[in-house]
Design a protein around this motif. Structure first.
Motif, PDB file in Angstrom:
ATOM      1  N   ASN A 103       0.231 -34.771 -11.453  1.00 41.76           N
ATOM      2  CA  ASN A 103      -0.229 -35.795 -11.143  1.00 41.76           C
ATOM      3  C   ASN A 103       0.605 -36.853 -11.918  1.00 41.76           C
ATOM      4  N   ARG A 104       1.484 -36.718 -12.739  1.00 46.24           N
ATOM      5  CA  ARG A 104       2.347 -37.212 -13.442  1.00 46.24           C
ATOM      6  C   ARG A 104       3.993 -37.638 -13.151  1.00 46.24           C
ATOM      7  N   TYR A 105       4.447 -38.739 -13.199  1.00 51.08           N
ATOM      8  CA  TYR A 105       5.723 -39.169 -12.604  1.00 51.08           C
ATOM      9  C   TYR A 105       6.916 -38.277 -13.196  1.00 51.08           C
ATOM     10  N   TYR A 106       6.583 -38.069 -14.558  1.00 51.47           N
ATOM     11  CA  TYR A 106       7.770 -37.146 -15.105  1.00 51.47           C
ATOM     12  C   TYR A 106       7.928 -35.945 -14.312  1.00 51.47           C
ATOM     13  N   GLN A 107       6.921 -35.186 -13.911  1.00 46.99           N
ATOM     14  CA  GLN A 107       6.919 -33.974 -13.237  1.00 46.99           C
ATOM     15  C   GLN A 107       7.317 -33.987 -11.973  1.00 46.99           C
ATOM     16  N   LEU A 108       6.655 -35.020 -11.231  1.00 51.15           N
ATOM     17  CA  LEU A 108       7.028 -35.085  -9.832  1.00 51.15           C
ATOM     18  C   LEU A 108       7.912 -35.725  -9.247  1.00 51.15           C
ATOM     19  N   GLN A 109       8.783 -36.727 -10.269  1.00 55.62           N
ATOM     20  CA  GLN A 109       9.878 -37.497  -9.619  1.00 55.62           C
ATOM     21  C   GLN A 109      10.941 -36.610  -9.004  1.00 55.62           C
ATOM     22  N   PRO A 110      11.102 -35.574  -9.538  1.00 61.06           N
ATOM     23  CA  PRO A 110      12.399 -34.599  -8.980  1.00 61.06           C
ATOM     24  C   PRO A 110      12.130 -34.133  -7.588  1.00 61.06           C
ATOM     25  N   LEU A 111      10.716 -34.076  -7.202  1.00 57.62           N
ATOM     26  CA  LEU A 111      10.484 -33.806  -5.728  1.00 57.62           C
ATOM     27  C   LEU A 111      10.977 -34.392  -4.798  1.00 57.62           C
ATOM     28  N   ALA A 112      10.739 -36.075  -4.978  1.00 58.21           N
ATOM     29  CA  ALA A 112      11.521 -36.769  -4.182  1.00 58.21           C
ATOM     30  C   ALA A 112      12.930 -37.068  -4.300  1.00 58.21           C
ATOM     31  N   GLU A 113      13.475 -36.906  -5.686  1.00 60.00           N
ATOM     32  CA  GLU A 113      14.926 -37.021  -5.890  1.00 60.00           C
ATOM     33  C   GLU A 113      15.514 -35.966  -5.283  1.00 60.00           C
ATOM     34  N   SER A 114      14.983 -34.604  -5.205  1.00 61.04           N
ATOM     35  CA  SER A 114      15.708 -33.634  -4.367  1.00 61.04           C
ATOM     36  C   SER A 114      15.775 -33.771  -3.177  1.00 61.04           C
ATOM     37  N   LEU A 115      15.111 -34.556  -2.326  1.00 60.60           N
ATOM     38  CA  LEU A 115      14.981 -34.895  -1.098  1.00 60.60           C
ATOM     39  C   LEU A 115      15.820 -36.113  -0.619  1.00 60.60           C
ATOM     40  N   GLY A 116      16.366 -36.726  -1.804  1.00 59.08           N
ATOM     41  CA  GLY A 116      17.178 -38.090  -1.475  1.00 59.08           C
ATOM     42  C   GLY A 116      16.212 -39.270  -1.670  1.00 59.08           C
ATOM     43  N   GLY A 117      15.084 -39.187  -2.135  1.00 60.59           N
ATOM     44  CA  GLY A 117      14.325 -40.389  -2.088  1.00 60.59           C
ATOM     45  C   GLY A 117      14.521 -41.182  -3.347  1.00 60.59           C
ATOM     46  N   GLY A 118      15.349 -40.715  -4.118  1.00 65.27           N
ATOM     47  CA  GLY A 118      15.535 -41.741  -5.490  1.00 65.27           C
ATOM     48  C   GLY A 118      14.403 -41.811  -6.371  1.00 65.27           C
ATOM     49  N   SER A 119      14.504 -42.747  -7.367  1.00 65.32           N
ATOM     50  CA  SER A 119      13.555 -42.567  -8.562  1.00 65.32           C
ATOM     51  C   SER A 119      12.409 -43.370  -7.970  1.00 65.32           C
ATOM     52  N   GLY A 120      12.152 -44.014  -6.865  1.00 60.56           N
ATOM     53  CA  GLY A 120      11.264 -44.691  -6.340  1.00 60.56           C
ATOM     54  C   GLY A 120      11.246 -46.385  -6.636  1.00 60.56           C
ATOM     55  N   ALA A 121      12.481 -46.637  -7.511  1.00 63.97           N
ATOM     56  CA  ALA A 121      12.614 -48.090  -7.777  1.00 63.97           C
ATOM     57  C   ALA A 121      14.134 -48.457  -7.614  1.00 63.97           C
ATOM     58  N   GLY A 122      14.203 -49.570  -6.958  1.00 67.89           N
ATOM     59  CA  GLY A 122      15.733 -49.931  -6.589  1.00 67.89           C
ATOM     60  C   GLY A 122      15.792 -51.326  -6.516  1.00 67.89           C
ATOM     61  N   GLY A 123      16.782 -51.948  -6.045  1.00 64.40           N
ATOM     62  CA  GLY A 123      17.291 -53.342  -5.932  1.00 64.40           C
ATOM     63  C   GLY A 123      17.692 -53.713  -7.230  1.00 64.40           C
TER      64      GLY A 123
END
Length: 453
Positions: free
Chosen positions: A223-243
């Motif tokens: 349940n921590r962003y460090y560990q789970l961010q790569p899951l979304a990144e792998s699928l092209g979801g990015g870091s979760g922040a943009g603009g």
């Protein structure tokens, strides 16, 4: 790390002994005296650290850290004091879970009794936006080639070097050989080219449970962003922040929703256990209850110390329709703009991060790789990596840091972002739909980020 994140990136170490005392010291301040011997210099207009000379009379600087315990860092400080006898470093170790809040208390009130402090790399932009970091560009003008590129990038904000990186991090996938063999699953290769997919890991995790394993898969930093961010990144979801300046939440994307739906299914299908604190996840793997454990190299010694634990390592997985992405980032050193002892602080920071390999040369055990390229040899040469069960770990770590390591979101609103996502991941693991949880997180983050826009 453990870190951080260590370090969480990692986090390289979590200090519990004496934590309450350390927190009290950090919050209330601890007088470090006036640097009347030549380093009573405000941080503006720093001199290149390579040209600095030690003060002619004794001075003391205060260093607040969360990456290492007081015992862990003791040999580093002892070596520094021997080489720089007129500079005393007073180290205050604080548990990571309390560090950021108490650090912000000191920095926000411009407390000059705090000189140097650990900076969790993804918080660099947030601290810079608050005016809590000194521009180190003139102090360390030639870092290129001295620290790894990703660490230097993480320490740079608004085109300025505002922190001095000293450690980074990576991840492995540990697996229990006995549990896999019992389920008739071929042991994974340690070659990056043979990287498993999360879909394959999920299927194999279920097979191990059918063959008697208690749990199929358990993340190190659940349940921590460090560990789970790569899951979304792998699928092209990015870091979760943009603009603009990364101040627009981008969580309601196909990549994030697919990744988090998969994550929630681990708990719904009882592949992963609910309610296990981060501090206890490695214990479950070490005790032989878990088949697959995505985690950092900082747990290697804990696992190799158990002679009965038959395990191996392979590359951090990715989704079959995506790309390989691994967590990274660790700790840097920041110089308090309110410090009155910038010269002595610069000398220590240079010693800790750069001189002859930096802090790594003095520590008997290294949890994560130093950012200093000259110091990484000490990390990879450790006894733990010569254990047959860790075969391939060195090559994998080097490969990931060079090819797949991805920094977390770079935003002035990182503190609110990470706090919100921790709650969001917790909700998802406890049964909330990924879509609704990410929608709620988007609203919360949008409100919190309004003040930065």
């Amino acid at each position: 790390m453990k870190l951080s994140v260590l370090p969480r990136p990692v986090r390289a170490a979590t200090q519990l002994v004496g934590g309450a005392v350390a927190v009290a010291l950090l919050v209330t301040g601890c007088g470090s005296g006036s640097d009347s011997a030549g380093s009573a210099q405000r941080p503006a207009g720093l001199t290149a650290a390579d040209s600095l000379k030690d003060p002619s009379k004794p001075v003391t600087i205060t260093y607040a850290g969360a990456a290492y315990s007081a015992d862990d860092i003791k040999p580093v400080l002892a070596a520094f004091h021997q080489e720089h006898p007129n500079i005393t470093v007073k180290y205050q170790a604080v548990p990571f879970d309390q560090f950021n809040s108490v650090l912000s208390t000191r920095l926000s009130r411009q407390d000059s009794t705090l000189d140097v402090f650990d900076v969790d790399m993804p918080r660099t932009d947030a601290y810079q936006a608050r005016g809590w970091l000194t521009d180190l560009s003139s102090a360390f003008p030639d870092l290129a080639g001295k620290v790894d590129k990703t660490s230097q990038e993480a320490a740079t904000s608004d085109g300025k070097l505002v922190a001095l990186p000293y450690q980074t991090s990576s991840q492995l996938l540990y697996y229990n050989k006995a549990l896999l063999e019992k389920a008739g699953i071929p042991l994974p290769s340690a070659k990056p080219a043979d990287r498993l997919t999360w879909e394959k890991v999920t299927a194999d995790a279920k097979k191990t449970q059918q063959a008697g394993a208690k749990w199929g898969l358990l993340f190190d930093q659940v349940n921590r962003y460090y560990q789970l961010q790569p899951l979304a990144e792998s699928l092209g979801g990015g870091s979760g922040a943009g603009g603009t300046k990364d101040l627009t939440p981008e969580l309601q994307t196909a990549g994030w929703e697919k990744a988090m739906t998969w994550y929630g299914s681990l708990y719904k299908d009882k592949i992963s256990p609910r309610g296990v604190p981060v501090a206890q996840t490695p214990d479950l793997f070490a005790s032989g209850q878990v088949a697959f454990f995505p985690g950092g190299p900082w747990w290697a010694t804990k696992f190799t110390d158990n002679a009965k634990l038959d395990f191996g390592v392979t590359a951090y997985p990715y989704f079959k329709d995506g790309k390989p992405v691994t967590p990274t980032g660790g700790w840097s050193l920041g110089l308090n703009p309110a410090s009155k002892q910038a010269v002595a602080s610069e000398i220590f920071m240079k010693y800790m991060a750069l001189d002859n390999g930096g802090f790594a040369q003095h520590m008997s055990s290294l949890a994560v790789p130093p950012s200093n390229t000259a110091g990484t040899a000490a990390f990879y040469d450790q006894k733990v990596f010569k254990d047959p069960r860790m075969a391939g770990a060195v090559e994998l770590t080097k490969y990931e840091l060079a090819n797949t390591a991805t920094l977390r979101a770079r935003t002035a609103g990182y503190v609110e972002f990470e706090d919100t996502l921790s709650k969001t991941f917790d909700d998802i693991s406890n049964g909330a739909s990924a879509s609704s949880a990410l929608s709620s997180a988007t609203s919360t983050i949008n409100q919190a980020w309004a003040k930065y826009r």
